[in-house]
Design a protein around this motif. Structure first.
Motif, PDB file in Angstrom:
ATOM      1  N   GLY A 188      39.621  16.814 -25.191  1.00 49.06           N
ATOM      2  CA  GLY A 188      41.053  17.078 -25.291  1.00 49.06           C
ATOM      3  C   GLY A 188      41.420  18.479 -25.701  1.00 49.06           C
ATOM      4  O   GLY A 188      42.601  18.816 -25.763  1.00 49.06           O
ATOM      5  N   VAL A 189      40.434  19.342 -25.979  1.00 51.90           N
ATOM      6  CA  VAL A 189      40.695  20.711 -26.428  1.00 51.90           C
ATOM      7  C   VAL A 189      40.690  21.653 -25.227  1.00 51.90           C
ATOM      8  O   VAL A 189      39.701  21.725 -24.497  1.00 51.90           O
ATOM      9  CB  VAL A 189      39.637  21.176 -27.460  1.00 51.90           C
ATOM     10  N   SER A 190      41.785  22.385 -25.032  1.00 54.44           N
ATOM     11  CA  SER A 190      41.894  23.365 -23.957  1.00 54.44           C
ATOM     12  C   SER A 190      41.061  24.591 -24.302  1.00 54.44           C
ATOM     13  O   SER A 190      41.265  25.216 -25.342  1.00 54.44           O
ATOM     14  CB  SER A 190      43.358  23.776 -23.781  1.00 54.44           C
ATOM     15  N   LEU A 191      40.116  24.928 -23.405  1.00 61.18           N
ATOM     16  CA  LEU A 191      39.190  26.030 -23.678  1.00 61.18           C
ATOM     17  C   LEU A 191      38.969  26.882 -22.434  1.00 61.18           C
ATOM     18  O   LEU A 191      39.260  26.453 -21.314  1.00 61.18           O
ATOM     19  CB  LEU A 191      37.848  25.462 -24.154  1.00 61.18           C
ATOM     20  N   THR A 192      38.402  28.062 -22.641  1.00 60.70           N
ATOM     21  CA  THR A 192      38.048  28.970 -21.561  1.00 60.70           C
ATOM     22  C   THR A 192      36.546  28.900 -21.320  1.00 60.70           C
ATOM     23  O   THR A 192      35.756  28.967 -22.260  1.00 60.70           O
ATOM     24  CB  THR A 192      38.451  30.414 -21.918  1.00 60.70           C
TER      25      THR A 192
END
Length: 195
Positions: A141-145
């Motif tokens: 659920g964590v937005s990451l690059t």
């Protein structure tokens, strides 16, 4: 629709099996702001609130959700990343996240660097999901690059704030995690398959 910016952590209080379903009761600081029938992302899995009592609320996961996510491995006491659905008109601080997990992955390496962490994950390439360098990925659920994008693995760099305020701090080599690949990338990949 979500952004992948985690609001808070919740603690699993109870897991109750009923036929092929699992009812999950979670204690969370946001409970008093929730209402029945509201969508909340749990480690990236969009689930509907079905009951609220004091500081806890309950959601139900069906068999299809259990099979596609790491939800079947959850235990009472586990910390879960939580995000309520995005409000129309709010800033999109992360990226477009649907809350529909594409597949699970496995943590294969954790490196603590000077002030941050580099996590590497592996996933089953047969499901035709892709990452691209500097593209978006959602892990629990964590937005990451994405960094170090490869055919069936990628890495993400985690800042201290994210490490402290999500369940990344509990990951170990071998941890099974939920992955939602970038929605635009999924459409492009699908279009290329149809050609």
């Amino acid at each position: 629709m979500f952004t992948g910016i985690i609001e808070t952590l919740g603690t699993i209080q109870e897991l109750k099996k009923e036929k092929d379903n699992i009812h999950i009761t979670i204690d969370a600081a946001i409970t008093t702001e929730l209402k029945i029938d509201q969508s909340v992302a749990h480690n990236g899995v969009c689930l509907t609130v079905v009951a609220i009592k004091n500081n806890s609320y309950t959601v139900t996961a069906i068999d299809e959700t259990i099979k596609k996510t790491n939800l079947g491995e959850w235990q009472e006491g586990d910390l879960i990343n939580l995000e309520r659905a995005m409000k129309l008109g709010d800033r999109l601080d992360g990226h477009i996240v649907q809350g529909h997990v594409d597949q699970t992955g496995t943590c294969i390496d954790i490196q603590e660097t000077n002030g941050s962490w580099l996590y590497t994950f592996e996933y089953d390439e047969k499901l035709n999901n892709i990452t691209i360098e500097k593209g978006s990925i959602t892990v629990n659920g964590v937005s990451l690059t994405v960094v170090n994008s490869k055919k069936n693995e990628f890495s993400v760099a985690i800042i201290p704030y994210t490490h402290e305020h999500t369940n990344f701090k509990n990951f170990k080599v071998g941890s099974k995690i939920n992955l939602e690949f970038d929605v635009i990338g999924k459409y492009v990949s699908r279009l290329n398959q149809l050609r």
